[in-house]
Design an enzyme around this catalytic site. Structure first.
Site: not given
Length: 293
Positions: A185, A198
């Site tokens: 990400s 995350y």
């Protein structure tokens, strides 16, 4: 508007405010529907005869990757948690491409479930040529003190442990020329003040990609990653409140969220012979989100 239309328009583009009550979210509930493959995408047999596992493949980026692989000729195993409606729709789209699709439901953060995924893949197809580790979840918090141990562990089990489990179990059955692609990400590069655990998992995936590429290079297996930015997937309305969803992606240089159809071709590139001299690398698909202010 259907999921095969192209992303169009310039300037700031917002999504309608919306939320979903549970992770990882359902694509069937979203409006507008994410675009999984652009209308003009033509497969050229780049993955013909290959077998691919795509975790988190029922919706969002995973569905788009699975569908692009299918259009390029691969049979696809779609692993998902429990979003049966989305998974069945994905299977229908894949089979319309003239290839086979196997659905597998279960939590891959459990080692035994990961074993079952690989076993069922081998039982059905007899081989594994491409592994896409894509399952993910995220739980934003307003302050670091709001993190709790159970959620941190759950996030790491889905976003990191599942990648390790499926990879270590699948690797003995992958031969020279195989490809592993991990979904990381933009948060691995720039962080996120509300997605602390995350972001940490995606940093771990980034390092896992680099390390695994070194570990299996002599076997002729390539390992790479794709780092999406803000992409319109079910995880977004399942993670943020309605106002945040409406603004999602507008702070990138392109001032809009990306579509899964705009990310998936990067996976095709890395899985195919087009990427034959690429390993240990990350392709960033984020609309300039890594350098926006």
């Amino acid at each position: 508007m259907n999921e095969n239309q192209n992303a169009q328009g310039q300037g700031e583009q917002k999504q309608p405010p919306q939320t979903q009550s549970r992770q990882p979210g359902e694509q069937t509930q979203m409006h507008p529907q994410p675009k999984s493959i652009r209308e003009g995408y033509r497969g050229t047999g780049k993955l013909e005869g290959r077998v691919a596992i795509v975790t988190g493949g029922d919706s969002g980026i995973g569905r788009a990757v699975a569908l692009h692989f299918a259009r390029e000729g691969a049979d696809v195993v779609v692993a998902f948690l429990d979003e049966t409606r989305d998974a069945e729709q994905t299977r229908r789209l894949i089979e319309e491409e003239g290839v086979q699709c196997l659905l597998f439901a279960g939590d891959l953060g459990d080692h035994g479930t990961a074993e079952a995924l690989v076993e069922k893949t081998l039982s059905r197809f007899g081989r594994i040529d491409i592994l896409v580790n894509n399952a993910g979840e995220q739980h934003p918090v307003d302050a670091p003190e709001d993190l709790d141990a159970a959620t941190i562990e759950k996030t790491f089990r889905t976003n990191v442990f599942s990648y390790l489990f499926v990879t270590m179990i699948a690797l003995p059955h992958m031969s020279e020329g195989a490809s592993i692609i991990n979904t990381t990400s933009v948060t691995a590069a720039r962080g996120h003040k509300k997605l602390l655990d995350y972001s940490a998992t995606k940093g771990a995936v980034q390092t896992l990609t680099l390390s695994l590429a070194q570990a299996v290079a002599e076997r002729g297996i390539r390992v790479n990653a794709v780092a999406p930015g803000p992409i319109w997937t079910p995880l977004i309305p399942a993670s943020f409140d309605a106002d945040e969803v409406a603004e999602f992606g507008t702070k990138t240089l392109m001032k809009r969220a990306g579509q899964p159809s705009e990310v998936a071709p990067a996976y095709v590139f890395l899985a195919s012979e087009d990427g034959s001299y690429i390993t240990g690398q990350t392709i960033h698909v984020n609309g300039g989100g890594h350098i926006s202010t």
